[in-house]
Write a protein that holds these residues in place. Structure first.
Motif, PDB file in Angstrom:
ATOM      1  N   GLU B  96      52.358  10.245  24.919  1.00 28.08           N
ATOM      2  CA  GLU B  96      52.019   9.581  23.654  1.00 28.08           C
ATOM      3  C   GLU B  96      52.921  10.089  22.530  1.00 28.08           C
ATOM      4  OE1 GLU B  96      49.966   7.530  22.043  1.00 28.08           O
ATOM      5  OE2 GLU B  96      48.537   6.826  23.555  1.00 28.08           O
ATOM      6  N   PRO B  97      53.587   9.188  21.826  1.00 30.11           N
ATOM      7  CA  PRO B  97      54.551   9.623  20.816  1.00 30.11           C
ATOM      8  C   PRO B  97      53.936  10.405  19.667  1.00 30.11           C
ATOM      9  CG  PRO B  97      54.233   7.248  20.720  1.00 30.11           C
ATOM     10  CD  PRO B  97      53.551   7.716  21.951  1.00 30.11           C
ATOM     11  N   GLY B  98      52.665  10.144  19.343  1.00 32.93           N
ATOM     12  CA  GLY B  98      52.088  10.856  18.202  1.00 32.93           C
ATOM     13  C   GLY B  98      51.448  12.182  18.553  1.00 32.93           C
ATOM     14  N   SER B  99      51.501  12.572  19.825  1.00 27.16           N
ATOM     15  CA  SER B  99      50.765  13.762  20.243  1.00 27.16           C
ATOM     16  C   SER B  99      51.664  14.973  20.356  1.00 27.16           C
ATOM     17  CB  SER B  99      50.091  13.497  21.596  1.00 27.16           C
ATOM     18  OG  SER B  99      49.412  14.650  22.038  1.00 27.16           O
ATOM     19  N   GLY B 100      51.193  16.107  19.898  1.00 19.60           N
ATOM     20  CA  GLY B 100      51.977  17.335  20.011  1.00 19.60           C
ATOM     21  C   GLY B 100      51.124  18.512  20.464  1.00 19.60           C
ATOM     22  N   LYS B 101      49.871  18.233  20.827  1.00 17.08           N
ATOM     23  CA  LYS B 101      48.953  19.360  21.099  1.00 17.08           C
ATOM     24  C   LYS B 101      49.299  20.130  22.354  1.00 17.08           C
ATOM     25  CE  LYS B 101      45.606  16.635  23.701  1.00 17.08           C
ATOM     26  NZ  LYS B 101      45.478  17.337  24.981  1.00 17.08           N
ATOM     27  N   ASP B 102      49.758  19.437  23.396  1.00 20.25           N
ATOM     28  CA  ASP B 102      50.018  20.114  24.664  1.00 20.25           C
ATOM     29  C   ASP B 102      51.232  21.030  24.541  1.00 20.25           C
ATOM     30  OD1 ASP B 102      48.979  17.230  26.660  1.00 20.25           O
ATOM     31  OD2 ASP B 102      47.825  18.925  25.855  1.00 20.25           O
ATOM     32  N   ARG B 103      52.279  20.522  23.891  1.00 22.27           N
ATOM     33  CA  ARG B 103      53.454  21.385  23.730  1.00 22.27           C
ATOM     34  C   ARG B 103      53.123  22.560  22.811  1.00 22.27           C
ATOM     35  NH1 ARG B 103      58.104  17.675  21.227  1.00 22.27           N
ATOM     36  NH2 ARG B 103      59.228  19.642  21.207  1.00 22.27           N
ATOM     37  N   HIS B 104      52.260  22.314  21.817  1.00 21.98           N
ATOM     38  CA  HIS B 104      51.854  23.384  20.914  1.00 21.98           C
ATOM     39  C   HIS B 104      51.076  24.457  21.667  1.00 21.98           C
ATOM     40  CE1 HIS B 104      50.629  25.258  17.134  1.00 21.98           C
ATOM     41  NE2 HIS B 104      49.397  25.292  17.591  1.00 21.98           N
ATOM     42  N   LEU B 105      50.159  24.014  22.503  1.00 16.31           N
ATOM     43  CA  LEU B 105      49.339  24.963  23.256  1.00 16.31           C
ATOM     44  C   LEU B 105      50.203  25.794  24.199  1.00 16.31           C
ATOM     45  CD1 LEU B 105      46.340  25.695  23.432  1.00 16.31           C
ATOM     46  CD2 LEU B 105      46.102  24.047  25.293  1.00 16.31           C
ATOM     47  N   LEU B 106      51.167  25.149  24.840  1.00 18.78           N
ATOM     48  CA  LEU B 106      52.062  25.877  25.735  1.00 18.78           C
ATOM     49  C   LEU B 106      52.929  26.852  24.951  1.00 18.78           C
ATOM     50  CD1 LEU B 106      53.191  23.131  28.267  1.00 18.78           C
ATOM     51  CD2 LEU B 106      51.966  25.238  28.810  1.00 18.78           C
ATOM     52  N   ALA B 107      53.264  26.491  23.718  1.00 22.12           N
ATOM     53  CA  ALA B 107      54.115  27.362  22.915  1.00 22.12           C
ATOM     54  C   ALA B 107      53.345  28.579  22.404  1.00 22.12           C
ATOM     55  CB  ALA B 107      54.719  26.578  21.755  1.00 22.12           C
ATOM     56  N   VAL B 108      52.080  28.386  21.988  1.00 23.58           N
ATOM     57  CA  VAL B 108      51.347  29.499  21.365  1.00 23.58           C
ATOM     58  C   VAL B 108      50.340  30.176  22.277  1.00 23.58           C
ATOM     59  CG1 VAL B 108      51.610  28.465  19.078  1.00 23.58           C
ATOM     60  CG2 VAL B 108      49.503  28.080  20.361  1.00 23.58           C
ATOM     61  N   ALA B 109      49.842  29.496  23.283  1.00 18.48           N
ATOM     62  CA  ALA B 109      48.833  30.113  24.158  1.00 18.48           C
ATOM     63  C   ALA B 109      49.049  29.726  25.618  1.00 18.48           C
ATOM     64  CB  ALA B 109      47.427  29.711  23.705  1.00 18.48           C
ATOM     65  N   PRO B 110      50.265  29.968  26.133  1.00 15.88           N
ATOM     66  CA  PRO B 110      50.560  29.537  27.504  1.00 15.88           C
ATOM     67  C   PRO B 110      49.675  30.225  28.534  1.00 15.88           C
ATOM     68  CG  PRO B 110      52.244  31.053  26.728  1.00 15.88           C
ATOM     69  CD  PRO B 110      51.373  30.752  25.561  1.00 15.88           C
ATOM     70  N   HIS B 111      49.242  31.456  28.225  1.00 15.10           N
ATOM     71  CA  HIS B 111      48.495  32.195  29.237  1.00 15.10           C
ATOM     72  C   HIS B 111      47.095  31.634  29.456  1.00 15.10           C
ATOM     73  CE1 HIS B 111      51.624  35.023  29.969  1.00 15.10           C
ATOM     74  NE2 HIS B 111      51.796  35.223  28.672  1.00 15.10           N
ATOM     75  N   LEU B 112      46.527  31.033  28.429  1.00 17.47           N
ATOM     76  CA  LEU B 112      45.229  30.369  28.617  1.00 17.47           C
ATOM     77  C   LEU B 112      45.398  29.209  29.593  1.00 17.47           C
ATOM     78  CD1 LEU B 112      43.235  29.978  25.288  1.00 17.47           C
ATOM     79  CD2 LEU B 112      42.490  31.049  27.404  1.00 17.47           C
ATOM     80  N   VAL B 113      46.471  28.438  29.378  1.00 15.04           N
ATOM     81  CA  VAL B 113      46.742  27.281  30.238  1.00 15.04           C
ATOM     82  C   VAL B 113      46.980  27.751  31.671  1.00 15.04           C
ATOM     83  CG1 VAL B 113      48.301  25.349  30.665  1.00 15.04           C
ATOM     84  CG2 VAL B 113      47.749  25.994  28.317  1.00 15.04           C
TER      85      VAL B 113
END
Lengths: 179, 436, 68
Positions: B96-113
């Motif tokens: 989705e072009p308007g979404s940035g949450k997944d990349r943000h989560l991987l950038a700031v909290a990759p270990h939770l993922v």
């Protein structure tokens, strides 16, 4: 009973049904292409073209069977049934008769795969079906080489017309593949 | 490499209220290394109910955060019931072009993922664990690689965790498209059946888990189903990450409790003027006039019923001068470019709908065009192999039904000023390489 | 008599349209030549025509599937 008259009859019958087979083969091929590359032809909707294509191919099987049977029954050329399926196995004009066997073998493959198409899957069926572009020229060569009087009468004209139609249609078909 | 043995948990208490996923990041002041993460959160499997992860996730009622909102517990159970060892894919393709949450989560909290991914993989006895990220999300890719290096063999000795950097296509996040690409094909959807959980990567049952869903899973394992359900309505518990765009002062990622008032969420993002309308759910959502939006909550079901959606959590706040038809036309043109081109009704239909919308925004607009547009969306709906055409149908329907006066004005020849509020990438013709 | 429904593989379908010619009772074409299929189950007399339509599809995209 005059065996030579019978032999002549069988020979003419074989050549006659052979020519009809070639004409039917041409028509079947043309219909196959027409069905594929058009939304209908001469007011026939596509399913009619597809049905005709199928029925003509089955009809040509009948004619080719008679063609082979009469050729084998005729003692003149000493042909055996095996010569019809095993290429280049005949004693009479092995090359030209052998080409006929090749055409027949490929034709059998095309027909059988078409009958079980749904079970076979489209990719396999399509791959085998391309063989029709080999069957047609091989059948023509077989016709030209096997007969003794191929140069007389309507026969060369008929072959020329069929050839022209097939080349034109085949070219149109290949254009569709490239485009 | 960090040791994954028992570590003293410094912050054993589960997060109270909201935020949950981003609470650790905020308190720590940024991305935590694996050692810091371990000290903060501890071993995810410690304290996990004896009835197992799947039971806990099912009880928690976690629903996918990738847009489909399907029950994660049911997905896990379906893959677990398969006879061969499954493959687990973490979906960070975020099409989705308007979404940035997944990349943000991987950038700031990759270990939770990654905790969540490893938990699922270990529980299911997965033969492979793949994290798929869109390759232009450089920050996420970098953070992910670092995180994997920090983790070594992780909590369960799963080795290696594969990273797949995929083409940034709209349909790239669709499960079957991702599976298709991982199998070596283009990132185009495959028809269903079979669904990935039946037969996916390498013919194996495949669990496709959204990045954010995996992170929630890791927290459910640590804190339990009861804790997870303490925020949000019973049918959609927990928190969700949303991406807020449009005419707001605070654009970007926010974590909200599901069931929170949409108005509160929007106001917290400091809109520059009184909003006129909201696009809820991105290209797979719908338009809401502000009066309607303000009465709704961040609830995937409620929003779907209202003709919009939560989807991947995209909220575009649009001000007064926005032309809903022009914006929808822009989205339709985008979808026409990004369509996989496999299905006739979608390929032709989306293009035709985009054309009709363009005409409606031109001096040639009239009532017949709207009628044609209505007919076309009813014909296109449900006739693609994936949901792309259905999303457009919902968008157009919401625009036509919710803004009838505006549509009528267009039919009478009214021309709006230029409108470009919905964030979309610049137009570009795609070649075959763009799908691989 | 088993009831079946018609389903089209949307990716395989190329809009040749033979199905609509052979089974107008259940299939009509949209403005771009692609089939719109009536979801009602196929049984009785229609079944034979449906089977012909399935066999006629050049892309083998039309299927008859068991209900449920």
């Amino acid at each position: 009973m005059s065996s030579s008259v019978n032999s002549q009859t069988l020979w003419y019958l074989s050549r006659g049904t052979g020519m009809v087979t070639l004409v039917l083969l041409t028509l079947t091929l043309l219909l196959g292409i027409a069905g594929l590359r058009s939304r209908g032809w001469l007011t026939m909707p596509r399913y009619v073209i597809a049905g005709l294509h199928r029925n003509l191919s089955l009809l040509l099987l009948v004619f080719v069977s008679v063609h082979i049977a009469t050729a084998v029954l005729d003692p003149y050329a000493g042909l055996r049934l095996i010569n019809a399926v095993l290429p280049f196995s005949s004693t009479y004009r092995p090359l030209w008769v052998g080409l006929g066997a090749i055409a027949l073998d490929l034709l059998m493959a095309v027909v059988v795969t078409s009958l079980v198409r749904a079970r076979l899957g489209l990719a396999t069926w399509r791959a085998v079906h391309w063989a029709v572009y080999v069957i047609w020229p091989v059948a023509v060569l077989h016709a030209v080489g096997s007969g003794s009087d191929i140069a007389s009468g309507l026969v060369p004209a008929l072959i020329a017309v069929c050839a022209a139609l097939v080349l034109a249609a085949g070219g149109w078909r290949l254009l569709g593949e490239v485009a | 490499m960090e040791a994954a043995t028992a570590v003293r948990r410094e912050h054993a208490a589960p997060p109270a209220g909201v935020p949950r996923l981003l609470a650790g990041v905020r308190a720590h002041g940024g991305r935590m290394s694996f050692r810091e993460h371990t000290r903060w959160y501890g071993d995810p499997a410690v304290g996990l109910s004896a009835r197992g992860l799947i039971h806990e996730v099912d009880q928690a009622g976690l629903r996918g955060r990738g847009g489909g909102a399907f029950s994660t517990g049911r997905k896990l159970a379906a893959v677990a019931s398969a006879r061969s060892r499954p493959v687990v894919v973490v979906n960070g393709m975020e099409g989705e072009p308007g979404s940035g949450k997944d990349r943000h989560l991987l950038a700031v909290a990759p270990h939770l993922v990654l905790d969540g991914a490893e938990l699922a993989a270990a529980e299911l006895g997965a033969s492979r664990l793949i994290v798929a990220v869109r390759r232009d999300a450089v920050d996420a890719v970098r953070s992910l690689s670092r995180a994997l290096a920090e983790r070594g063999k992780g909590w369960f000795g799963l080795d290696p965790v594969e990273v797949a950097e995929g083409p940034p296509r709209y349909v790239g996040g669709e499960e079957t498209a991702l599976v298709h690409w991982l199998a070596g094909g283009p990132i185009r959807p495959l028809g269903v059946p079979p669904r990935p959980f039946e037969r996916g990567v390498s013919g194996k049952p495949t669990l496709v888990l959204n990045v954010e869903t995996a992170a929630h899973l890791a927290q459910i394992a640590r804190y339990g189903a009861g804790w997870f359900r303490s925020v949000g309505p019973a049918h959609a518990p927990g928190t969700a990450l949303v991406t807020i765009a449009g005419a707001v002062g605070r654009r970007g990622i926010a974590e909200v409790g599901l069931g929170a008032s949409l108005e509160a969420v929007v106001r917290a993002s400091e809109p520059r003027s009184e909003p006129a309308m909201l696009l809820a759910g991105g290209c797979f959502g719908g338009w809401l006039p502000w009066s309607a939006a303000a009465a709704l909550t961040c609830d995937p079901d409620a929003l779907r019923l209202a003709g919009a959606g939560l989807g991947a959590g995209i909220l575009v706040v649009a001000p007064e001068q926005t032309c809903v038809l022009a914006e929808t036309a822009r989205i339709a043109a985008y979808l026409a470019r990004e369509g996989a081109g496999q299905c006739g009704p979608c390929t032709h239909g989306v293009r035709a709908v985009a054309g009709d919308l363009q005409v409606l925004c031109s001096p040639q607009a009239n009532g017949l065009v709207t009628d044609r547009l209505r007919r076309r969306i009813s014909v296109v709906e449900g006739r693609g192999a994936c949901g792309l055409p259905d999303g457009l149908v919902r968008l157009v329907s919401s625009a036509l039904e919710r803004f009838p006066d505006h549509v009528a004005a267009h039919e009478r020849g009214h021309l709006c000023r230029q409108s470009a509020v919905v964030p979309l990438p610049p137009a570009r013709a795609l070649s075959d390489a763009d799908w691989r | 008599m088993k009831l079946r429904t018609l389903r089209v593989d949307r990716i395989a379908c190329d809009g040749h349209g033979l199905c609509a010619d052979l089974l107008p009772e259940r299939i009509r074409l949209d403005e771009w030549g692609y089939p719109i299929i009536d979801p009602a189950p196929v049984g009785g007399e229609v079944a034979a025509h449906a089977r012909r339509a399935v066999a006629a599809c050049p892309k083998l995209a039309l299927r008859l599937e068991r209900v449920g």
